[in-house]
Enzyme design. Sequence first.
Site, PDB file in Angstrom:
ATOM      1  N   HIS A  13     -44.022 -65.435 -12.466  1.00 46.52           N
ATOM      2  CA  HIS A  13     -44.163 -65.178 -13.900  1.00 46.52           C
ATOM      3  C   HIS A  13     -45.333 -64.237 -14.208  1.00 46.52           C
ATOM      4  CE1 HIS A  13     -47.750 -67.705 -14.178  1.00 46.52           C
ATOM      5  NE2 HIS A  13     -47.105 -68.597 -13.439  1.00 46.52           N
ATOM      6  N   GLU A  84     -43.540 -75.497 -11.183  1.00 42.95           N
ATOM      7  CA  GLU A  84     -44.714 -75.346 -10.327  1.00 42.95           C
ATOM      8  C   GLU A  84     -45.141 -76.704  -9.770  1.00 42.95           C
ATOM      9  OE1 GLU A  84     -46.348 -74.008  -8.198  1.00 42.95           O
ATOM     10  OE2 GLU A  84     -47.734 -72.566  -9.072  1.00 42.95           O
TER      11      GLU A  84
END
Length: 201
Positions: A13, A84
């Site tokens: 990201h 994550e």
Amino acid sequence: MSDTLPTVTLVRHGQTAWSLAGKHTGFTDIPLTAQGEAAARGLAPRLAGGHFAQVITSPLQRAHRTCALAGYAAQAIVADDLKEWNYGDYEGKRTVEIQVQNPDWQLFRDGCPGGESLAMISARADRVCARLRAAQGSVLVFSSSHLLRVLAARWLGLPADGGAYFVLDTASISVLGYEHAVAFPVIRSWNQTGLSPVPGA
């Protein structure tokens, strides 16, 4: 290397306030910065040559928004396994702060108290690898740094702690694939942050 073999393109990201500050950002769902959004838009021309049978993204907005700004929102399937690492008690802390209390701590060896162990993140990465290998064609993946690093290690058949050696910058592109046959998984390119198209994407 055969061009007919599928690839897996990994996208970390774009920048967030916490990634800029070096804070561990696990399940905390924070947005991209303005610079992160600009970098995510810049991914679009770099990925434009790719032919992806599937696009999968973490549900966390920093990855999902990066996917959208890169032009793949319409195709994207959300996968919880792409979240994550859960940093538990270390969420929002920088490594130097953690090591004041626990000087010998290493994420890729010790995991996180109150969060995920190395074995737990490895199991998630293995589920993602199985999904990628079963896909009919190349896959585009949007997620976060440490999950992608563990994923790369497990793709190669290395222990999950091997992810410690694969650094990823924000808005970077990496490509996993095979050499000669699917029995030989490889990294085709890693941590590409320039403006040129990514080979094999």
